[in-house]
Design a protein around this motif. Sequence first.
Motif, PDB file in Angstrom:
ATOM      1  N   GLU A  77     -16.591  16.131   9.818  1.00 15.97           N
ATOM      2  CA  GLU A  77     -17.345  15.933   8.577  1.00 15.97           C
ATOM      3  C   GLU A  77     -16.555  15.088   7.588  1.00 15.97           C
ATOM      4  OE1 GLU A  77     -20.649  15.909   6.426  1.00 15.97           O
ATOM      5  OE2 GLU A  77     -20.451  16.858   8.408  1.00 15.97           O
ATOM      6  N   ALA A  78     -15.232  15.270   7.558  1.00 18.71           N
ATOM      7  CA  ALA A  78     -14.396  14.459   6.665  1.00 18.71           C
ATOM      8  C   ALA A  78     -14.495  12.981   7.004  1.00 18.71           C
ATOM      9  CB  ALA A  78     -12.942  14.927   6.742  1.00 18.71           C
ATOM     10  N   PHE A  79     -14.513  12.666   8.293  1.00 15.83           N
ATOM     11  CA  PHE A  79     -14.627  11.268   8.701  1.00 15.83           C
ATOM     12  C   PHE A  79     -15.985  10.678   8.313  1.00 15.83           C
ATOM     13  CE2 PHE A  79     -11.406  12.213  12.246  1.00 15.83           C
ATOM     14  CZ  PHE A  79     -10.358  11.771  11.456  1.00 15.83           C
ATOM     15  N   LYS A  80     -17.019  11.515   8.258  1.00 16.59           N
ATOM     16  CA  LYS A  80     -18.340  11.041   7.837  1.00 16.59           C
ATOM     17  C   LYS A  80     -18.400  10.839   6.323  1.00 16.59           C
ATOM     18  CE  LYS A  80     -20.844  13.610  11.462  1.00 16.59           C
ATOM     19  NZ  LYS A  80     -21.825  14.706  11.693  1.00 16.59           N
ATOM     20  N   ALA A  81     -17.735  11.706   5.582  1.00 19.30           N
ATOM     21  CA  ALA A  81     -17.914  11.746   4.127  1.00 19.30           C
ATOM     22  C   ALA A  81     -16.925  10.897   3.347  1.00 19.30           C
ATOM     23  CB  ALA A  81     -17.818  13.199   3.648  1.00 19.30           C
ATOM     24  N   ILE A  82     -15.782  10.525   3.972  1.00 22.05           N
ATOM     25  CA  ILE A  82     -14.711   9.849   3.244  1.00 22.05           C
ATOM     26  C   ILE A  82     -14.340   8.551   3.945  1.00 22.05           C
ATOM     27  CG2 ILE A  82     -12.325  10.053   2.428  1.00 22.05           C
ATOM     28  CD1 ILE A  82     -12.731  13.117   2.559  1.00 22.05           C
ATOM     29  N   ASP A  83     -14.146   7.513   3.170  1.00 24.42           N
ATOM     30  CA  ASP A  83     -13.681   6.216   3.668  1.00 24.42           C
ATOM     31  C   ASP A  83     -12.322   5.942   3.027  1.00 24.42           C
ATOM     32  OD1 ASP A  83     -13.163   3.496   4.181  1.00 24.42           O
ATOM     33  OD2 ASP A  83     -15.306   3.014   4.198  1.00 24.42           O
ATOM     34  N   TRP A 164      -0.631   5.012  -3.472  1.00 30.17           N
ATOM     35  CA  TRP A 164      -1.143   4.603  -2.179  1.00 30.17           C
ATOM     36  C   TRP A 164      -2.627   4.332  -2.337  1.00 30.17           C
ATOM     37  CZ3 TRP A 164       3.004   7.561  -2.851  1.00 30.17           C
ATOM     38  CH2 TRP A 164       4.106   7.426  -1.993  1.00 30.17           C
ATOM     39  N   ALA A 165      -3.105   3.205  -1.818  1.00 36.91           N
ATOM     40  CA  ALA A 165      -4.509   2.848  -2.014  1.00 36.91           C
ATOM     41  C   ALA A 165      -5.026   2.056  -0.825  1.00 36.91           C
ATOM     42  CB  ALA A 165      -4.675   2.026  -3.295  1.00 36.91           C
ATOM     43  N   GLY A 166      -6.302   2.255  -0.526  1.00 40.97           N
ATOM     44  CA  GLY A 166      -6.968   1.469   0.503  1.00 40.97           C
ATOM     45  C   GLY A 166      -6.658   1.907   1.916  1.00 40.97           C
ATOM     46  N   GLY A 167      -7.267   1.194   2.865  1.00 39.66           N
ATOM     47  CA  GLY A 167      -7.082   1.501   4.275  1.00 39.66           C
ATOM     48  C   GLY A 167      -5.685   1.176   4.767  1.00 39.66           C
ATOM     49  N   LEU A 168      -5.391   1.616   5.983  1.00 42.70           N
ATOM     50  CA  LEU A 168      -4.056   1.452   6.550  1.00 42.70           C
ATOM     51  C   LEU A 168      -4.035   0.320   7.563  1.00 42.70           C
ATOM     52  CD1 LEU A 168      -3.138   5.189   7.163  1.00 42.70           C
ATOM     53  CD2 LEU A 168      -2.394   3.737   5.293  1.00 42.70           C
ATOM     54  N   CYS A 169      -3.097  -0.591   7.385  1.00 40.53           N
ATOM     55  CA  CYS A 169      -2.884  -1.670   8.362  1.00 40.53           C
ATOM     56  C   CYS A 169      -1.681  -1.278   9.215  1.00 40.53           C
ATOM     57  CB  CYS A 169      -2.650  -2.998   7.658  1.00 40.53           C
ATOM     58  SG  CYS A 169      -4.047  -3.559   6.660  1.00 40.53           S
ATOM     59  N   GLN A 186      -9.330   1.378   9.873  1.00 41.37           N
ATOM     60  CA  GLN A 186      -8.815   1.489   8.508  1.00 41.37           C
ATOM     61  C   GLN A 186      -9.581   2.512   7.673  1.00 41.37           C
ATOM     62  OE1 GLN A 186      -7.688  -1.848   6.166  1.00 41.37           O
ATOM     63  NE2 GLN A 186      -7.274  -3.159   7.919  1.00 41.37           N
ATOM     64  N   ALA A 187     -10.817   2.776   8.029  1.00 45.08           N
ATOM     65  CA  ALA A 187     -11.605   3.746   7.274  1.00 45.08           C
ATOM     66  C   ALA A 187     -11.160   5.171   7.549  1.00 45.08           C
ATOM     67  CB  ALA A 187     -13.088   3.598   7.604  1.00 45.08           C
ATOM     68  N   ARG A 188     -10.520   5.412   8.722  1.00 47.39           N
ATOM     69  CA  ARG A 188     -10.135   6.764   9.110  1.00 47.39           C
ATOM     70  C   ARG A 188      -8.631   6.972   9.152  1.00 47.39           C
ATOM     71  NH1 ARG A 188     -14.022   8.670  14.099  1.00 47.39           N
ATOM     72  NH2 ARG A 188     -16.004   8.682  12.971  1.00 47.39           N
ATOM     73  N   GLY A 189      -7.862   5.950   9.545  1.00 50.54           N
ATOM     74  CA  GLY A 189      -6.426   6.100   9.704  1.00 50.54           C
ATOM     75  C   GLY A 189      -6.087   6.886  10.948  1.00 50.54           C
ATOM     76  N   VAL A 190      -4.985   7.614  10.905  1.00 49.03           N
ATOM     77  CA  VAL A 190      -4.538   8.420  12.039  1.00 49.03           C
ATOM     78  C   VAL A 190      -4.407   9.871  11.583  1.00 49.03           C
ATOM     79  CG1 VAL A 190      -3.293   6.430  12.976  1.00 49.03           C
ATOM     80  CG2 VAL A 190      -2.051   8.124  11.625  1.00 49.03           C
TER      81      VAL A 190
END
Length: 298
Positions: A77-83, A164-169, A186-190
């Motif tokens: 649910e977290a992956f659906k609700a948070i970017d 810390w801000a934004g997606g992860l590269c 980048q929307a989910r990370g690890v």
Amino acid sequence: MLQSMLSCCKLYISESRNSLALQSIERAATLHPDAAIINKFKDEAYNRVGYTLVSPLTENPFFNSPLNEAVVSMVAEAFKAIDLRSHCGTHPRLGVVDHICFHPLAESTLEQSARLAKMAAAAIGQCLQVPTFLYGAAHEEGRSLASIRRELGYFRPNSGGHEWAGGLCLDISRRKPDKGPSQVDQARGVVVIGATQWVDNYNIPVRSTDMTVVSRLAKRVGGRGGGFDSVQALALAHGKDCIELACNLLEPDRVGADRVQLEVQRLAAQEGLVLEQGYFTDFSRDRIIESYLMRKVD
């Protein structure tokens, strides 16, 4: 018997300001009534929330643990609700679901907690297709959480100031995940998942804006700087005119919060720093057990 067969998980999600997202994540846990959220700790400055969940420990290998089912449902649910690309905060993170750790409670064992961690990693990595790293008793070589975080750049802010801000590269080609794909969304990370003995999380506010000085203080408190070998400390900006020492007490029965507070006071005086009284971000082990048992009675 119920008390002796409990399992516990701490789940950290990189969001605290989006109440609708948190409500949907918490609803996902209620689908598994044998598992319960015993504590929720939100921090607006860090933009991070920590949940402590408990359930009976299921020993039948043909049935999944209610704790795992609740945790994986919350993660999905977290992956659906948070970017993560729209996230910002002063607490480091490696993903939408930054950290999951299983701990033994009462008479359950670290080996049992490690088994739960591996099951959760398989579900998140393979079913949800997110790179997942194991640590502690869940990893065959027992690698530490801190070592994974250092390799992945967790401790280096990627935005202006101390944020810390934004997606992860992330380039994880040199560190293959234990489960899941080798590419990072980048929307989910690890996700980092482990199993350890109980850890107390204790934060000490420092009235300062000098990150260099407070970071030096954090290093001196922890084992890496010659301080307590069972303490990890990190300096993090926390609101206006405040930096916190976020401390992981890895052996709280040996070196607890009182000793850490006194030592930080001693070291802070040498630096001319003013401290506030520290605080825990979770209940004690005994209170967590008691709270869960009382829920079942009710």
